[in-house]
Motif scaffolding. Structure first.
Motif, short mmCIF file in Angstrom:
data_model
loop_
_atom_site.label_atom_id
_atom_site.label_comp_id
_atom_site.label_asym_id
_atom_site.label_seq_id
_atom_site.Cartn_x
_atom_site.Cartn_y
_atom_site.Cartn_z
N HIS A 46 0.84 -1.21 0.00
CA HIS A 46 0.00 0.00 0.00
C HIS A 46 0.87 1.26 0.00
N GLN A 47 1.93 1.25 0.83
CA GLN A 47 2.83 2.41 0.90
C GLN A 47 3.56 2.61 -0.43
N LEU A 48 4.00 1.52 -1.04
CA LEU A 48 4.72 1.62 -2.31
C LEU A 48 3.83 2.18 -3.41
N ARG A 49 2.57 1.77 -3.43
CA ARG A 49 1.66 2.32 -4.43
C ARG A 49 1.50 3.82 -4.26
N SER A 50 1.46 4.25 -3.01
CA SER A 50 1.38 5.69 -2.74
C SER A 50 2.66 6.39 -3.17
N ASP A 51 3.82 5.79 -2.85
CA ASP A 51 5.12 6.35 -3.25
C ASP A 51 5.19 6.53 -4.76
N ILE A 52 4.77 5.50 -5.50
CA ILE A 52 4.91 5.51 -6.95
C ILE A 52 3.91 6.47 -7.59
N ALA A 53 2.72 6.57 -7.02
CA ALA A 53 1.76 7.55 -7.53
C ALA A 53 2.32 8.96 -7.40
N GLU A 54 2.99 9.24 -6.29
CA GLU A 54 3.62 10.55 -6.12
C GLU A 54 4.73 10.76 -7.13
N LEU A 55 5.53 9.73 -7.38
CA LEU A 55 6.61 9.85 -8.35
C LEU A 55 6.08 10.04 -9.77
N MET A 56 5.00 9.36 -10.10
CA MET A 56 4.41 9.52 -11.43
C MET A 56 3.93 10.96 -11.62
#
Length: 268
Positions: free
Chosen positions: A151-161
Protein backbone atom coordinates in the motif's frame (compact mmCIF):
# COMPACT_ATOMS: atom_id res chain seq x y z
CA UNK A 1 1.14 -2.93 -40.95
CA UNK A 2 1.60 -4.01 -37.35
CA UNK A 3 0.47 -1.40 -34.80
CA UNK A 4 3.16 0.34 -32.81
CA UNK A 5 3.80 -0.94 -29.31
CA UNK A 6 3.45 1.32 -26.30
CA UNK A 7 7.24 1.70 -26.18
CA UNK A 8 7.56 2.45 -29.89
CA UNK A 9 4.86 5.10 -29.65
CA UNK A 10 6.72 6.78 -26.79
CA UNK A 11 10.07 6.48 -28.60
CA UNK A 12 8.77 8.95 -31.16
CA UNK A 13 8.70 11.68 -28.48
CA UNK A 14 10.83 12.79 -25.56
CA UNK A 15 8.56 12.40 -22.53
CA UNK A 16 10.17 11.16 -19.27
CA UNK A 17 10.30 7.47 -18.39
CA UNK A 18 10.28 6.06 -14.86
CA UNK A 19 11.88 2.69 -14.10
CA UNK A 20 11.11 0.80 -10.89
CA UNK A 21 14.08 -1.23 -9.66
CA UNK A 22 13.50 -3.68 -6.79
CA UNK A 23 17.17 -3.60 -5.74
CA UNK A 24 20.28 -1.51 -6.24
CA UNK A 25 21.22 -2.96 -9.64
CA UNK A 26 18.08 -4.53 -11.13
CA UNK A 27 17.16 -1.71 -13.51
CA UNK A 28 20.63 -1.67 -15.07
CA UNK A 29 20.81 -5.48 -15.19
CA UNK A 30 17.50 -5.74 -17.03
CA UNK A 31 17.10 -2.41 -18.85
CA UNK A 32 20.54 -0.78 -18.95
CA UNK A 33 20.91 -0.73 -22.73
CA UNK A 34 17.53 0.88 -23.38
CA UNK A 35 17.93 3.35 -20.51
CA UNK A 36 21.35 4.58 -21.59
CA UNK A 37 20.27 4.94 -25.22
CA UNK A 38 17.21 6.96 -24.25
CA UNK A 39 18.95 9.10 -21.61
CA UNK A 40 20.53 11.09 -24.44
CA UNK A 41 17.16 12.53 -25.50
CA UNK A 42 14.75 12.22 -22.57
CA UNK A 43 14.69 12.25 -18.79
CA UNK A 44 15.18 8.74 -17.40
CA UNK A 45 14.54 8.19 -13.70
CA UNK A 46 15.24 5.00 -11.76
CA UNK A 47 13.42 4.62 -8.46
CA UNK A 48 14.87 1.77 -6.40
CA UNK A 49 12.46 0.45 -3.81
CA UNK A 50 14.45 -1.83 -1.48
CA UNK A 51 17.64 0.02 -0.60
CA UNK A 52 18.16 -0.65 3.12
CA UNK A 53 19.17 -3.40 5.52
CA UNK A 54 18.57 -3.70 9.26
CA UNK A 55 21.14 -4.39 11.99
CA UNK A 56 21.84 -7.89 13.33
CA UNK A 57 20.68 -10.43 14.31
CA UNK A 58 20.37 -11.70 10.75
CA UNK A 59 18.94 -14.87 9.30
CA UNK A 60 21.19 -17.54 7.87
CA UNK A 61 20.09 -16.47 4.37
CA UNK A 62 21.10 -12.86 5.01
CA UNK A 63 24.47 -13.92 6.42
CA UNK A 64 25.07 -16.07 3.35
CA UNK A 65 24.34 -13.08 1.09
CA UNK A 66 26.80 -10.91 3.00
CA UNK A 67 29.48 -13.59 2.66
CA UNK A 68 28.90 -13.64 -1.10
CA UNK A 69 29.40 -9.88 -1.14
CA UNK A 70 32.48 -10.29 1.10
CA UNK A 71 31.16 -7.59 3.45
CA UNK A 72 30.43 -8.59 7.08
CA UNK A 73 28.31 -5.57 8.00
CA UNK A 74 24.86 -5.26 6.39
CA UNK A 75 24.49 -1.52 6.98
CA UNK A 76 27.92 -0.86 5.52
CA UNK A 77 27.13 -3.10 2.54
CA UNK A 78 23.97 -1.21 1.69
CA UNK A 79 25.65 2.17 2.08
CA UNK A 80 28.25 0.98 -0.43
CA UNK A 81 25.57 -0.36 -2.75
CA UNK A 82 23.68 2.93 -2.68
CA UNK A 83 26.82 4.87 -3.58
CA UNK A 84 27.64 2.34 -6.29
CA UNK A 85 24.17 2.60 -7.82
CA UNK A 86 24.17 6.40 -7.83
CA UNK A 87 27.58 6.46 -9.52
CA UNK A 88 26.61 4.00 -12.26
CA UNK A 89 23.35 5.78 -13.06
CA UNK A 90 25.03 9.19 -13.04
CA UNK A 91 27.57 7.88 -15.56
CA UNK A 92 24.66 6.80 -17.75
CA UNK A 93 22.96 10.18 -17.53
CA UNK A 94 20.11 8.70 -15.48
CA UNK A 95 18.54 10.15 -12.34
CA UNK A 96 18.38 7.93 -9.26
CA UNK A 97 15.92 7.89 -6.37
CA UNK A 98 16.25 5.53 -3.39
CA UNK A 99 12.93 4.94 -1.62
CA UNK A 100 14.49 3.47 1.53
CA UNK A 101 12.43 0.33 2.08
CA UNK A 102 14.07 -2.75 3.64
CA UNK A 103 15.30 -5.61 1.45
CA UNK A 104 13.38 -8.89 1.90
CA UNK A 105 16.47 -10.62 3.33
CA UNK A 106 16.39 -8.24 6.29
CA UNK A 107 12.69 -7.43 6.60
CA UNK A 108 11.07 -8.17 9.96
CA UNK A 109 7.41 -8.59 10.76
CA UNK A 110 7.88 -6.21 13.69
CA UNK A 111 10.77 -4.12 15.04
CA UNK A 112 13.29 -5.88 17.27
CA UNK A 113 13.22 -4.02 20.60
CA UNK A 114 15.71 -4.14 23.51
CA UNK A 115 13.33 -6.32 25.49
CA UNK A 116 12.87 -8.89 22.74
CA UNK A 117 13.01 -12.54 23.71
CA UNK A 118 16.21 -14.54 23.59
CA UNK A 119 14.63 -16.70 20.88
CA UNK A 120 14.38 -13.68 18.57
CA UNK A 121 18.12 -13.21 18.91
CA UNK A 122 19.17 -16.85 18.88
CA UNK A 123 16.82 -17.77 16.01
CA UNK A 124 16.20 -14.55 14.04
CA UNK A 125 14.18 -16.47 11.45
CA UNK A 126 11.27 -16.32 13.93
CA UNK A 127 10.91 -12.55 13.61
CA UNK A 128 11.61 -12.13 9.89
CA UNK A 129 8.98 -11.91 7.16
CA UNK A 130 11.05 -14.24 4.96
CA UNK A 131 13.06 -16.66 7.14
CA UNK A 132 14.80 -18.42 4.23
CA UNK A 133 15.75 -17.58 0.67
CA UNK A 134 14.94 -20.85 -1.07
CA UNK A 135 11.64 -21.61 0.63
CA UNK A 136 10.35 -18.07 1.17
CA UNK A 137 11.93 -15.26 -0.89
CA UNK A 138 12.44 -17.34 -4.06
CA UNK A 139 9.04 -19.09 -4.01
CA UNK A 140 7.09 -15.94 -4.80
CA UNK A 141 4.75 -16.10 -1.81
CA UNK A 142 4.36 -12.55 -0.54
CA UNK A 143 4.08 -12.39 3.23
CA UNK A 144 0.87 -11.09 4.77
CA UNK A 145 3.12 -8.79 6.79
CA UNK A 146 3.93 -6.93 3.53
CA UNK A 147 0.36 -5.81 2.79
CA UNK A 148 0.97 -2.43 4.37
CA UNK A 149 4.27 -2.14 2.50
CA UNK A 150 2.53 -2.69 -0.85
CA UNK A 151 0.00 0.00 0.00
CA UNK A 152 2.83 2.41 0.90
CA UNK A 153 4.72 1.62 -2.31
CA UNK A 154 1.66 2.32 -4.43
CA UNK A 155 1.38 5.69 -2.74
CA UNK A 156 5.12 6.35 -3.25
CA UNK A 157 4.91 5.51 -6.95
CA UNK A 158 1.76 7.55 -7.53
CA UNK A 159 3.62 10.55 -6.12
CA UNK A 160 6.61 9.85 -8.35
CA UNK A 161 4.41 9.52 -11.43
CA UNK A 162 2.86 12.89 -10.68
CA UNK A 163 6.21 14.50 -9.89
CA UNK A 164 8.13 13.16 -12.90
CA UNK A 165 5.21 13.30 -15.38
CA UNK A 166 6.50 9.99 -16.71
CA UNK A 167 4.81 8.74 -19.86
CA UNK A 168 5.91 5.15 -19.28
CA UNK A 169 6.39 3.23 -16.05
CA UNK A 170 8.69 0.20 -16.28
CA UNK A 171 8.51 -2.55 -13.66
CA UNK A 172 9.77 -6.16 -13.47
CA UNK A 173 7.60 -8.96 -14.80
CA UNK A 174 8.87 -11.17 -11.97
CA UNK A 175 10.96 -13.84 -13.68
CA UNK A 176 12.55 -15.84 -10.86
CA UNK A 177 9.66 -15.12 -8.45
CA UNK A 178 11.77 -13.09 -6.01
CA UNK A 179 9.19 -11.55 -3.66
CA UNK A 180 10.68 -8.05 -3.91
CA UNK A 181 10.35 -8.21 -7.70
CA UNK A 182 6.74 -9.40 -7.41
CA UNK A 183 5.92 -6.66 -4.90
CA UNK A 184 7.44 -4.10 -7.28
CA UNK A 185 5.28 -5.50 -10.07
CA UNK A 186 2.16 -5.22 -7.92
CA UNK A 187 2.98 -1.60 -7.18
CA UNK A 188 3.60 -0.82 -10.85
CA UNK A 189 0.40 -2.49 -12.02
CA UNK A 190 -1.59 0.24 -10.29
CA UNK A 191 -0.75 2.34 -13.40
CA UNK A 192 -2.03 0.21 -16.30
CA UNK A 193 -2.20 3.11 -18.76
CA UNK A 194 1.56 3.70 -18.42
CA UNK A 195 2.80 0.20 -17.70
CA UNK A 196 5.64 -1.62 -19.45
CA UNK A 197 7.13 -4.71 -17.83
CA UNK A 198 10.70 -5.92 -18.25
CA UNK A 199 12.17 -9.40 -18.11
CA UNK A 200 14.33 -9.84 -15.01
CA UNK A 201 18.00 -10.45 -15.91
CA UNK A 202 19.85 -12.69 -15.06
CA UNK A 203 16.92 -14.75 -13.75
CA UNK A 204 15.68 -15.02 -17.35
CA UNK A 205 18.77 -17.02 -18.32
CA UNK A 206 17.19 -20.05 -16.64
CA UNK A 207 13.49 -19.24 -16.22
CA UNK A 208 10.61 -17.62 -18.06
CA UNK A 209 7.83 -15.21 -17.15
CA UNK A 210 4.39 -16.12 -15.85
CA UNK A 211 2.73 -16.60 -19.23
CA UNK A 212 -0.72 -16.89 -17.70
CA UNK A 213 -0.37 -13.53 -15.98
CA UNK A 214 0.87 -11.90 -19.20
CA UNK A 215 -2.03 -13.42 -21.12
CA UNK A 216 -4.53 -12.07 -18.59
CA UNK A 217 -3.02 -8.61 -19.01
CA UNK A 218 -2.89 -8.94 -22.80
CA UNK A 219 0.85 -8.19 -22.86
CA UNK A 220 3.25 -9.41 -25.58
CA UNK A 221 7.07 -9.30 -25.89
CA UNK A 222 9.02 -6.38 -27.37
CA UNK A 223 12.81 -6.57 -27.71
CA UNK A 224 15.69 -4.09 -27.54
CA UNK A 225 19.10 -5.24 -28.83
CA UNK A 226 21.27 -2.10 -29.18
CA UNK A 227 24.07 -1.21 -26.76
CA UNK A 228 24.40 -4.59 -25.07
CA UNK A 229 28.21 -4.49 -25.04
CA UNK A 230 28.21 -1.17 -23.20
CA UNK A 231 25.66 -2.55 -20.77
CA UNK A 232 28.03 -5.31 -19.64
CA UNK A 233 30.52 -2.60 -18.65
CA UNK A 234 27.84 -0.90 -16.58
CA UNK A 235 27.02 -4.17 -14.83
CA UNK A 236 30.68 -4.65 -13.93
CA UNK A 237 30.62 -1.23 -12.23
CA UNK A 238 28.48 -2.85 -9.52
CA UNK A 239 31.61 -4.18 -7.83
CA UNK A 240 29.78 -5.51 -4.78
CA UNK A 241 27.42 -7.66 -6.87
CA UNK A 242 28.94 -8.55 -10.24
CA UNK A 243 31.19 -11.38 -9.03
CA UNK A 244 28.42 -13.05 -7.04
CA UNK A 245 25.97 -12.75 -9.95
CA UNK A 246 28.45 -13.89 -12.60
CA UNK A 247 31.07 -16.06 -10.84
CA UNK A 248 32.69 -17.14 -14.12
CA UNK A 249 33.29 -13.51 -15.01
CA UNK A 250 31.25 -13.81 -18.22
CA UNK A 251 28.15 -11.63 -18.59
CA UNK A 252 25.95 -12.99 -21.41
CA UNK A 253 24.91 -10.54 -24.14
CA UNK A 254 21.19 -11.10 -23.69
CA UNK A 255 18.74 -8.88 -25.64
CA UNK A 256 16.44 -6.96 -23.31
CA UNK A 257 12.85 -8.19 -23.36
CA UNK A 258 9.91 -6.00 -22.44
CA UNK A 259 6.19 -6.74 -22.29
CA UNK A 260 3.65 -4.29 -23.67
CA UNK A 261 -0.09 -4.31 -24.40
CA UNK A 262 -0.95 -6.15 -27.60
CA UNK A 263 -2.45 -3.99 -30.33
CA UNK A 264 -2.65 -0.21 -30.44
CA UNK A 265 -1.76 1.51 -27.18
CA UNK A 266 -3.48 4.60 -25.92
CA UNK A 267 -1.42 7.55 -24.91
CA UNK A 268 -1.24 7.78 -21.10
Amino acid sequence: MMPCSRVETSLAGDAPWLFLSPHLDDAVLSCGALMEAQAKDREIIVATLFTEALPAPHTRAARSFMRQCTVPDALGLFEARQSEDKAVLEDMGVQSIHLGHVDALFRRRKPLKPGSSAWDRLLPELSHSYPTYRFDIALGRISRADRGLIHQLRSDIAELMALTRAELLFCPVGVGKHVDHLITRKAGEAHPENLVMYSDFPYNLSAGPDERHLSELGFVPWTWESGLEAKTCRIRQYDSQAEALFPTGEIPLQPETYYVPAGPSRKP
